[in-house]
Design an enzyme around this catalytic site. Structure first.
Site, PDB file in Angstrom:
ATOM      1  N   LYS A   1     -14.875  17.092  11.414  1.00  0.00           N
ATOM      2  CA  LYS A   1     -16.021  17.010  12.442  1.00  0.00           C
ATOM      3  C   LYS A   1     -16.181  18.512  12.767  1.00  0.00           C
ATOM      4  O   LYS A   1     -15.475  19.078  13.504  1.00  0.00           O
ATOM      5  CB  LYS A   1     -15.587  16.197  13.474  1.00  0.00           C
ATOM      6  CG  LYS A   1     -15.661  14.759  13.357  1.00  0.00           C
ATOM      7  CD  LYS A   1     -14.542  13.781  13.837  1.00  0.00           C
ATOM      8  CE  LYS A   1     -14.383  12.560  12.991  1.00  0.00           C
ATOM      9  NZ  LYS A   1     -13.084  12.227  12.894  1.00  0.00           N
TER      10      LYS A   1
ATOM     11  N   TRP B   1     -20.701  15.822  10.590  1.00  0.00           N
ATOM     12  CA  TRP B   1     -19.540  15.356   9.862  1.00  0.00           C
ATOM     13  C   TRP B   1     -19.764  16.205   8.508  1.00  0.00           C
ATOM     14  O   TRP B   1     -20.873  16.250   8.200  1.00  0.00           O
ATOM     15  CB  TRP B   1     -19.658  14.031   9.580  1.00  0.00           C
ATOM     16  CG  TRP B   1     -19.224  13.089  10.764  1.00  0.00           C
ATOM     17  CD1 TRP B   1     -18.980  13.648  12.040  1.00  0.00           C
ATOM     18  CD2 TRP B   1     -18.755  11.741  10.666  1.00  0.00           C
ATOM     19  NE1 TRP B   1     -18.566  12.754  12.808  1.00  0.00           N
ATOM     20  CE2 TRP B   1     -18.344  11.470  12.005  1.00  0.00           C
ATOM     21  CE3 TRP B   1     -18.689  10.682   9.625  1.00  0.00           C
ATOM     22  CZ2 TRP B   1     -17.917  10.341  12.339  1.00  0.00           C
ATOM     23  CZ3 TRP B   1     -18.374   9.578   9.954  1.00  0.00           C
ATOM     24  CH2 TRP B   1     -17.723   9.146  11.170  1.00  0.00           C
TER      25      TRP B   1
ATOM     26  N   GLU C   1      -5.800  -4.075  -0.479  1.00  0.00           N
ATOM     27  CA  GLU C   1      -5.938  -4.954   0.562  1.00  0.00           C
ATOM     28  C   GLU C   1      -7.022  -6.001  -0.091  1.00  0.00           C
ATOM     29  O   GLU C   1      -7.603  -7.011   0.577  1.00  0.00           O
ATOM     30  CB  GLU C   1      -6.633  -4.466   1.798  1.00  0.00           C
ATOM     31  CG  GLU C   1      -5.506  -3.964   2.895  1.00  0.00           C
ATOM     32  CD  GLU C   1      -5.133  -2.285   2.473  1.00  0.00           C
ATOM     33  OE1 GLU C   1      -5.576  -1.854   1.373  1.00  0.00           O
ATOM     34  OE2 GLU C   1      -4.424  -1.727   3.178  1.00  0.00           O
TER      35      GLU C   1
ATOM     36  N   THR D   1       1.026  -1.159   0.130  1.00  0.00           N
ATOM     37  CA  THR D   1      -0.328   0.075  -0.021  1.00  0.00           C
ATOM     38  C   THR D   1       0.754   1.232  -0.084  1.00  0.00           C
ATOM     39  O   THR D   1       1.843   0.986   0.515  1.00  0.00           O
ATOM     40  CB  THR D   1      -0.906  -0.044   1.063  1.00  0.00           C
ATOM     41  OG1 THR D   1      -0.213   0.257   2.401  1.00  0.00           O
ATOM     42  CG2 THR D   1      -1.645  -1.155   1.395  1.00  0.00           C
TER      43      THR D   1
HETATM   44  P1  AMP Z   1      -5.279   1.858  -2.800  1.00  0.00           P
HETATM   45  O1  AMP Z   1      -5.063   0.720  -1.889  1.00  0.00           O
HETATM   46  O2  AMP Z   1      -4.083   2.659  -3.145  1.00  0.00           O
HETATM   47  O3  AMP Z   1      -5.991   1.215  -3.905  1.00  0.00           O
HETATM   48  O4  AMP Z   1      -6.199   2.542  -1.991  1.00  0.00           O
HETATM   49  C1  AMP Z   1      -7.689   2.378  -1.514  1.00  0.00           C
HETATM   50  C2  AMP Z   1      -8.503   3.291  -1.122  1.00  0.00           C
HETATM   51  O5  AMP Z   1      -8.558   4.495  -2.283  1.00  0.00           O
HETATM   52  C3  AMP Z   1      -9.583   3.158  -0.704  1.00  0.00           C
HETATM   53  O6  AMP Z   1      -9.836   2.551   0.660  1.00  0.00           O
HETATM   54  C4  AMP Z   1     -10.595   4.277  -1.020  1.00  0.00           C
HETATM   55  O7  AMP Z   1     -10.034   5.320   0.213  1.00  0.00           O
HETATM   56  C5  AMP Z   1      -9.722   4.967  -2.181  1.00  0.00           C
HETATM   57  N1  AMP Z   1     -10.744   4.772  -3.178  1.00  0.00           N
HETATM   58  C6  AMP Z   1     -10.493   3.679  -4.147  1.00  0.00           C
HETATM   59  N2  AMP Z   1     -11.524   3.707  -5.123  1.00  0.00           N
HETATM   60  C7  AMP Z   1     -12.243   4.809  -4.893  1.00  0.00           C
HETATM   61  C8  AMP Z   1     -13.462   5.576  -5.276  1.00  0.00           C
HETATM   62  N3  AMP Z   1     -13.912   5.133  -6.491  1.00  0.00           N
HETATM   63  N4  AMP Z   1     -14.000   6.748  -4.801  1.00  0.00           N
HETATM   64  C9  AMP Z   1     -13.620   6.982  -3.718  1.00  0.00           C
HETATM   65  N5  AMP Z   1     -12.464   6.271  -2.990  1.00  0.00           N
HETATM   66  C10 AMP Z   1     -11.780   5.342  -3.687  1.00  0.00           C
END
Ligand code: AMP
Length: 539
Positions: free
Chosen positions: A438, A443, A331, A186
């Site tokens: 917040k 929120w 994940e 990540t």
């Molecule tokens: P990653 O592991 O780098 O793919 O990041 C995952 C995170 O990206 C998720 O937990 C979300 O917070 C954000 N994310 C992924 N897809 C979207 C989406 N379509 N809209 C909003 N946030 C997203």
């Protein structure tokens, strides 16, 4: 009683072999990293070369479970490496070249990668790390002998020479389906990156689940242009899904700017594009500048960050393409939800349909989800209540690599996202739990605010952070990058936002900036922004 059905392991090599038998002529087109020219091959040819590579790797001395890194763009050679490394029981560890050098060093060493496959223009990244990667024994440059770089690096091997002398025959071992196959880290916004190890079983199931119409709708007639990099959660699983259906793949190599993508769209006629919003902003702006529209594209998959309404509209109204909002995370291999078109959705007036398209979509088969409050109680699926988004399923992380279990006792994973789920099972992300603002007892979603702000014609990018406020505990601050040549004042922007937002959501101030910090996967890095502006409202 013995199970009455065969227990055939779900293996990545069986995806490749299925492709060889079912659709060996399915095309794989790539823009070459070396000179930008176009390279063409097929699933059948790539499988033969993957077998040559498998023989070469074993001959070199890799052992089952070894981590083999890739630092590479989307090309046919990277595709071959995906299948060869996993097929022989080693781990394909894709590394994001956009990470900072310290993060690269940390990841290489944490994974203990023995070998790396690197694209020509990324060799300097390894030169910078010389002497700092004690486990690395070989660097395979993904090119031919004519293009080998003049580098001082030790143990440099040319990809084409590495495989040339080896047989195109190879029998893939019948591994246990729970064998490790690939590793992604990540690019967290805080702390060190964390590794997520996928298995053959999780990868194959994820590939199957991505195919149906209510998911990515990948058929044998699909022509897919995945701009999402192969180092970002296995290119959302697309290189594994295409061997099931025989879809044509179009790899953009290292060129992801609007002009280069447009050239590929004209020549290869993709039906499905996949990538993060930033890439599509670049493409849409370029198409506007040359006054062109896309003809072949039916759908554009957008994930990684929320797609703004303006983008959903632009694809629909100017290019006749449906923006499929998708959500997932490293994940989760990564697919969690997809907002695919269907009859009911298409029958709605455009403005109503757009409102639904803004949601991140419905879970694909295999993913269960629920939202909970801070005490762990499940919240109603009424489209209004929002809480921590919990997921579980066969391609969702149980424990980070070399780390403790992260899933709860009853098998749920806390995504760190805050969301609502409506009665039709559409999930909508409200925010990252760390980024929700917040204000008083209420929120405010920083993502929603950002999406409205980028609808202003002069705004190129917006970032909303919650910063300390004496009376309200936290209040939103809007940081804006203006489009080149455009101008707008603080008042212009606030006036634009006012009719679209509840009064208490309106940012108390707007700050114009030349740049905003991003993670290596293009997500806004809000922690340093919150630190920089911590006393903005306290003066
Ligand atoms: P990653 O592991 O780098 O793919 O990041 C995952 C995170 O990206 C998720 O937990 C979300 O917070 C954000 N994310 C992924 N897809 C979207 C989406 N379509 N809209 C909003 N946030 C997203």
């Amino acid at each position: 009683m013995l199970a009455p059905m065969m227990k055939t392991p779900l293996l990545i090599s069986s995806l490749l072999e299925f492709g060889v038998v079912s659709h060996p002529d399915a095309e794989i087109v790539s823009r070459k990293v070396e000179d930008g020219s176009i390279h063409r091959t097929t699933q059948g040819e790539a499988a033969k070369r993957a077998k040559q590579l498998a023989n070469a790797l074993l001959n070199w001395g890799v052992k089952p479970g070894d981590r083999i890194a890739t630092l590479a763009w989307n090309t046919w050679r990277h595709y071959e490496a995906y299948y060869a490394t996993t097929g022989i029981g080693t781990v394909c560890h894709t590394i994001n070249p956009r990470l900072f050098p310290e993060q690269l060093e940390y990841i290489f060493n944490h994974a203990e990668d023995r070998m790396v496959f690197v694209d020509l223009n990324l060799v300097p990244l390894l030169e910078n790390l010389e002497g700092k990667l004690p486990h690395l024994q070989a660097i395979v440059v993904m090119t031919d002998s004519d293009n080998m770089p003049d580098s001082k690096l030790q143990n440099l091997i040319c990809y084409e020479d590495f495989i040339a002398a080896h047989s195109t025959e190879f029998e893939w071992p019948r591994l246990d389906e729970d064998t490790d196959c690939s590793l992604c880290y990540t690019s967290g916004t805080t702390g060190n990156p964390k590794g997520v190890m996928y298995t053959h079983r999780s990868t194959v199931l994820h590939a199957i689940a991505s195919l149906p119409q209510q998911a990515l709708n990948i058929s044998q007639d699909s022509v897919i242009l995945p701009v999402v990099p192969m180092f970002h959660v296995n290119c959302w699983g697309i290189p594994y899904a295409v061997t099931i259906t025989g879809a044509k793949l179009v790899f953009p190599g290292a060129a992801m700017d609007g002009k280069s993508l447009w050239e590929l769209i004209v020549s290869e006629k993709p039906t499905l594009l996949a990538g993060v919003p930033t890439v599509w902003l670049g493409l849409l702006n370029y198409l506007d500048s040359i006054n062109e529209t896309m003809e072949s594209v039916d759908s554009v998959v957008v994930g990684g960050s929320a797609a703004p309404l303006s983008m959903i509209k632009a694809f629909d109204e100017k290019h006749g393409a449906f923006l499929l909002h998708a959500w997932g995370m490293t994940e989760m291999s990564p697919i969690g939800t997809i907002n695919a078109p269907n009859k009911q959705l298409n029958a709605l007036p455009a403005s109503e349909r757009y409102e639904i398209q803004r949601k991140q979509g419905k879970p694909v088969f295999g993913v269960e989800m629920k939202i909970i409050d801070d005490d762990g109680n499940e919240l109603p699926r009424d489209g209004k209540a929002y809480g921590r988004l919990m997921v579980r399923g066969p391609w969702i992380v149980n424990a980070y690599y070399k780390s403790d279990k992260v899933a709860t006792e009853d098998g749920w994973f806390d995504t760190g996202d805050v969301a609502n789920i409506d009665p039709d099972n559409y999930m909508q992300i409200v925010d990252r739990s760390k980024d929700v603002i917040k204000s008083g007892g209420e929120w405010i979603s920083s993502i929603d605010l950002e999406n409205v702000a980028v609808g202003h014609p002069a705004v190129a990018e917006a970032c909303v952070i919650g910063i300390p406020h004496e009376k309200w505990q936290e209040r939103p601050l809007l940081l804006v990058i203006l489009k080149e040549g455009a101008s707008a004042t603080r008042e212009d922007i606030l006036e634009f936002l006012e009719p679209q937002l509840a009064k208490f959501w309106l940012p108390d101030d707007v700050v114009f900036r030349d740049e905003l910090p991003h993670t290596a996967t293009g997500k806004l890095l809000k922690v340093p922004m919150r630190e920089e502006y911590a006393s903005h409202y306290l003066k």
